[in-house]
Design an enzyme around this catalytic site. Structure first.
Site, PDB file in Angstrom:
ATOM      1  N   PHE A 348       0.813  -1.557   0.135  1.00 58.48           N
ATOM      2  CA  PHE A 348       0.268  -0.128  -0.084  1.00 58.48           C
ATOM      3  C   PHE A 348       0.966   1.366  -0.044  1.00 58.48           C
ATOM      4  O   PHE A 348       2.274   1.614   0.233  1.00 58.48           O
ATOM      5  CB  PHE A 348      -0.521   0.251   1.173  1.00 58.48           C
ATOM      6  CG  PHE A 348      -2.099  -1.137   1.704  1.00 58.48           C
ATOM      7  CD1 PHE A 348      -3.667  -0.806   1.014  1.00 58.48           C
ATOM      8  CD2 PHE A 348      -1.547  -2.222   1.570  1.00 58.48           C
ATOM      9  CE1 PHE A 348      -4.085  -1.982   0.976  1.00 58.48           C
ATOM     10  CE2 PHE A 348      -2.947  -2.988   2.721  1.00 58.48           C
ATOM     11  CZ  PHE A 348      -4.042  -3.392   1.542  1.00 58.48           C
ATOM     12  N   ASP A 349       0.397   2.356  -0.654  1.00 58.41           N
ATOM     13  CA  ASP A 349       1.238   3.684  -0.352  1.00 58.41           C
ATOM     14  C   ASP A 349       0.292   4.692   0.365  1.00 58.41           C
ATOM     15  O   ASP A 349      -0.902   3.655   0.761  1.00 58.41           O
ATOM     16  CB  ASP A 349       0.411   4.639  -1.843  1.00 58.41           C
ATOM     17  CG  ASP A 349       1.374   5.904  -1.747  1.00 58.41           C
ATOM     18  OD1 ASP A 349       2.355   6.294  -1.159  1.00 58.41           O
ATOM     19  OD2 ASP A 349       0.127   6.325  -2.472  1.00 58.41           O
ATOM     20  N   LYS A 350       1.073   5.143   1.754  1.00 57.51           N
ATOM     21  CA  LYS A 350       0.906   5.427   2.774  1.00 57.51           C
ATOM     22  C   LYS A 350      -0.570   6.935   2.483  1.00 57.51           C
ATOM     23  O   LYS A 350      -1.575   6.233   2.350  1.00 57.51           O
ATOM     24  CB  LYS A 350       1.666   5.562   3.789  1.00 57.51           C
ATOM     25  CG  LYS A 350       1.075   6.917   5.162  1.00 57.51           C
ATOM     26  CD  LYS A 350       2.299   6.601   5.889  1.00 57.51           C
ATOM     27  CE  LYS A 350       2.578   8.626   5.691  1.00 57.51           C
ATOM     28  NZ  LYS A 350       1.658   9.129   6.026  1.00 57.51           N
ATOM     29  N   LYS A 531       9.827   2.407  -4.639  1.00 60.88           N
ATOM     30  CA  LYS A 531       8.726   1.910  -4.632  1.00 60.88           C
ATOM     31  C   LYS A 531       8.709   0.809  -5.223  1.00 60.88           C
ATOM     32  O   LYS A 531       8.361  -0.470  -5.139  1.00 60.88           O
ATOM     33  CB  LYS A 531       7.773   3.008  -4.377  1.00 60.88           C
ATOM     34  CG  LYS A 531       7.366   3.612  -3.547  1.00 60.88           C
ATOM     35  CD  LYS A 531       6.080   3.984  -3.430  1.00 60.88           C
ATOM     36  CE  LYS A 531       5.960   5.465  -2.018  1.00 60.88           C
ATOM     37  NZ  LYS A 531       4.624   5.834  -2.714  1.00 60.88           N
ATOM     38  N   VAL A 548      -1.531  -1.213  -4.108  1.00 59.36           N
ATOM     39  CA  VAL A 548      -2.339  -0.483  -4.202  1.00 59.36           C
ATOM     40  C   VAL A 548      -2.099   1.053  -3.630  1.00 59.36           C
ATOM     41  O   VAL A 548      -1.065   1.649  -3.033  1.00 59.36           O
ATOM     42  CB  VAL A 548      -3.193  -0.201  -3.133  1.00 59.36           C
ATOM     43  CG1 VAL A 548      -4.350   0.321  -3.194  1.00 59.36           C
ATOM     44  CG2 VAL A 548      -3.877  -1.990  -3.326  1.00 59.36           C
TER      45      VAL A 548
END
Length: 658
Positions: A348-350, A531, A548
């Protein structure tokens, strides 16, 4: 029957003398003629030609659409199951088994018609999306209101949305306030409040990101207020039109299972044809008449036709994609639908995915006998005159606590880059900023410890000083979404082994957020290229991994993952294009729904494969040995085809909480 492309379905929609139900009515007329002829054959006083005439009538009605499709396919250079069924029926007639041939055509044509009806239901679920937007819009031109077709709307038109009516076009609100039910497009269960944009005259057509409170989508439903909306997308480019187009395109993209079945058929069909040809000459090897060998060969031909196998996966993919679209999730084809159900890990991206995406005031700690109210009043007076991104969060959070408290006036406000802000209130100097703004040695040890403890917890902290005294500490944080913890728990229950948060924030902040929501691991201090490497690393260790994010800055990482999932993709061209799966609403809870649906789809595809292969596997030896004739073979064959289609249609009824 094996290939259900759009051209074929279009042909069935055109129908004939009885409209779109012609095929079904022809199949039923075939059954009536067959049943009557069969019944009359038992009455000795009636000539045999009467039953034969009725069987010929049954052949006409049962074979009309089968022959039509077989000819069309052959003219295109193809060779499909319709042709094989026709050959089997003609073979039965040559042998004088008119009743058997009529039964074959009756059950085949009835199965064909019911199958088209069942598949049509799945397609109607997609087509229903196009009917969400109203056909006309009330537009204001030259000061006059007129009702026009939505295709005639042009960019910049002002349309009036009456209470409780559907919104006809994508646009921004320029007048009026109220809530809009966005569930038809984004799946959001709670209506979203809308308010006018700050600058109604501005051109928003090329604006990349428009705040949700200003934007409306075609097909959504207005609440109790009158809204005036400026059109920013033509009907053909609206979110709903793009969604329908992409769902239809998704249907054409084959899943891994579908590719397997296509490959299987490629080799299986020629083998069957060779076997059938060989069986025609069995009378040369074993002591039986040609008629018996030929009849057995026709029975095997019917039994081995892989109708159920060919339709088993496309029907499930179509139903799954249609159900997802109704729930505000765009799945771009069979591959992501199947892959989503096989995930072992999710990255997940934060910011904006796991968290709200904007800082909020989390703590206001008064010092030196100052009340919280006085601390917040001073902070608002200074920060409301600052243009720093954190200032807005402080003012908003403080005003929610202060209600309608009178705020004093601040003067000589001056920003100190990278450190904070200074001002004057009532002749006293006010400083608000980070530790770097103040001489660290000049900050009392107990206050410094409080600041450092907050920062360890992932907060951004600021000290407030009035003249020589520290009067308080303010802390801000990009807080986790309210539903994040529950969603992650649901994903764990669904069998996702690893959930990793990727962020550009420092490791301390990343770990603090992770601790609050129960995420497996947090990787901080990452640049966009880091990433990508993180996703590649996960891909090697976990094999099936999803990324995501928001579909824009996370696009490279999404491309490297097994499945790229974009959050809040409604209205975002980039997110819709880059992601394999787009969650149209800004709702994290759509993710467990999508994964649960995918798991269900995978299960149904497996069931369909076992049913279709099992029936073919059992029927071939039974017909070769003469245990089963054409009649039972047709019943089992057509029955299995309908079972797999209706099994797939169960996905249309999939519940979010299932």
């Amino acid at each position: 029957m094996a290939k259900h492309d759009q051209a074929e379905d279009a042909g069935h929609k055109d129908g004939g003398v009885f409209g779109k139900n012609t095929e079904l009515i022809f199949a039923l007329l075939c059954g009536v003629a067959l049943g009557t002829g069969f019944g009359l054959s038992y009455i000795n006083t009636i000539p045999t030609w009467t039953s034969l005439s009725l069987y010929i009538v049954a052949y006409f009605f049962g074979g009309y659409f089968t022959a039509k499709e077989a000819v069309q396919t052959i003219l295109k250079g193809g060779f499909e199951i319709d042709f094989l069924m026709l050959v089997a029926a003609i073979g039965a007639a040559i042998l004088g088994e008119w009743a058997e041939g009529a039964l074959l055509l009756f059950l085949f044509s009835l199965g064909h018609a019911l199958e088209h009806y069942a598949m049509g239901k799945a397609r109607k679920s997609i087509a229903a999306l196009t009917n969400l937007a109203p056909p006309t819009a009330l537009v204001v031109r030259d000061g006059k209101e007129e009702e026009i077709h939505i295709e005639k709307l042009v960019l910049g038109d002002i349309i009036i949305i009456k209470p409780n009516s559907k919104i006809p076009a994508d646009g921004v609100v320029i007048k009026g306030e109220g809530s809009v039910n966005q569930a038809p497009i984004t799946g959001e269960s709670v209506p979203v409040d809308k308010s006018p944009v700050p600058d109604p005259a501005k051109d928003y057509t090329s604006e990349k990101s428009i705040k949700p409170q200003f934007r409306v989508f075609a097909g959504t439903i207005n609440g109790a207020s009158v809204l005036e909306v400026k059109v920013i997308k033509e009907a053909k480019d609206s979110t709903i039109s793009r969604l329908v187009k992409m769902v239809n395109e998704a249907e054409k993209q084959k899943s891994p299972t579908q590719l397997f079945t296509d490959k299987f058929e490629k080799y299986f069909v020629p083998v069957v044809l060779i076997l059938v040809s060989a069986l025609c000459f069995a009378f040369l090897v074993i002591d039986e008449p040609f008629s018996k060998s030929f009849y057995r060969a026709m029975s095997v031909l019917v039994a081995a036709s892989p109708c159920a196998l060919a339709i088993s996966t496309p029907s499930a993919v179509l139903s799954g994609v249609a159900r997802a679209a109704r729930g505000g999730v765009l799945i771009k084809g069979g591959r992501p639908l199947e892959d989503l159900g096989s995930l072992n890990a999710i990255a997940f991206d934060k910011t904006g995915t796991i968290t709200e995406g904007k800082p909020q005031l989390t703590n206001a700690i008064p010092l030196n006998d100052i009340s919280e109210e006085e601390l917040l009043t001073v902070a608002v007076a200074v920060e409301k005159l600052s243009d720093h991104p954190l200032a807005e969060a402080i003012v908003k959070g403080a005003m929610e606590k202060l209600k309608k408290q009178k705020i004093p006036e601040a003067h000589n406000v001056k920003g100190i880059i990278g450190r904070g802000v200074q001002a004057e209130i009532g002749g006293k100097k006010i400083y608000i900023g980070n530790k770097a703004l103040f001489n660290k040695a000049g900050i009392p040890q107990d206050i410094l410890k409080q600041v450092e403890d907050l920062e360890k917890g992932g907060h951004t902290s600021m000290l407030v000083k009035r003249d020589k005294d520290f009067i308080g500490i303010l802390s801000l944080m990009d807080v986790p979404r309210k539903d994040a913890k529950r969603v992650l728990s649901e994903l764990t229950d669904l069998g996702i082994k690893k959930m990793i948060m990727l962020t550009g924030d420092n490791q301390q902040v990343a770990e603090a957020v992770a601790k609050q929501i129960g995420i497996t691991e947090a990787w901080g201090d990452l640049m966009p290229e880091d990433k990508v490497k993180a996703v590649q690393k996960l891909d090697k260790s976990e094999k099936m991994v999803a990324m995501v994010g928001d579909g824009v800055n996370d696009a490279p990482a999404m491309a490297k993952s097994t499945v790229g999932i974009a959050m809040g993709a409604a209205g975002s061209d980039v997110a819709l294009e880059t992601a394999d799966i787009a969650l149209l609403g800004d709702r994290l809870e759509s993710l467990p729904f999508a994964i649960g649906l995918s798991r269900k789809a995978k299960g149904i595809i497996k069931q369909n494969l076992w049913i279709s292969l099992g029936v073919v596997g059992a029927l071939i030896p039974l017909t070769i040995l003469g245990i089963a004739s054409i009649g039972p073979a047709v019943i089992a064959h057509e029955g299995s085809t309908l079972i797999v289609v209706f099994n797939a249609l169960r996905l249309l009824a999939y519940k979010n909480d299932a």
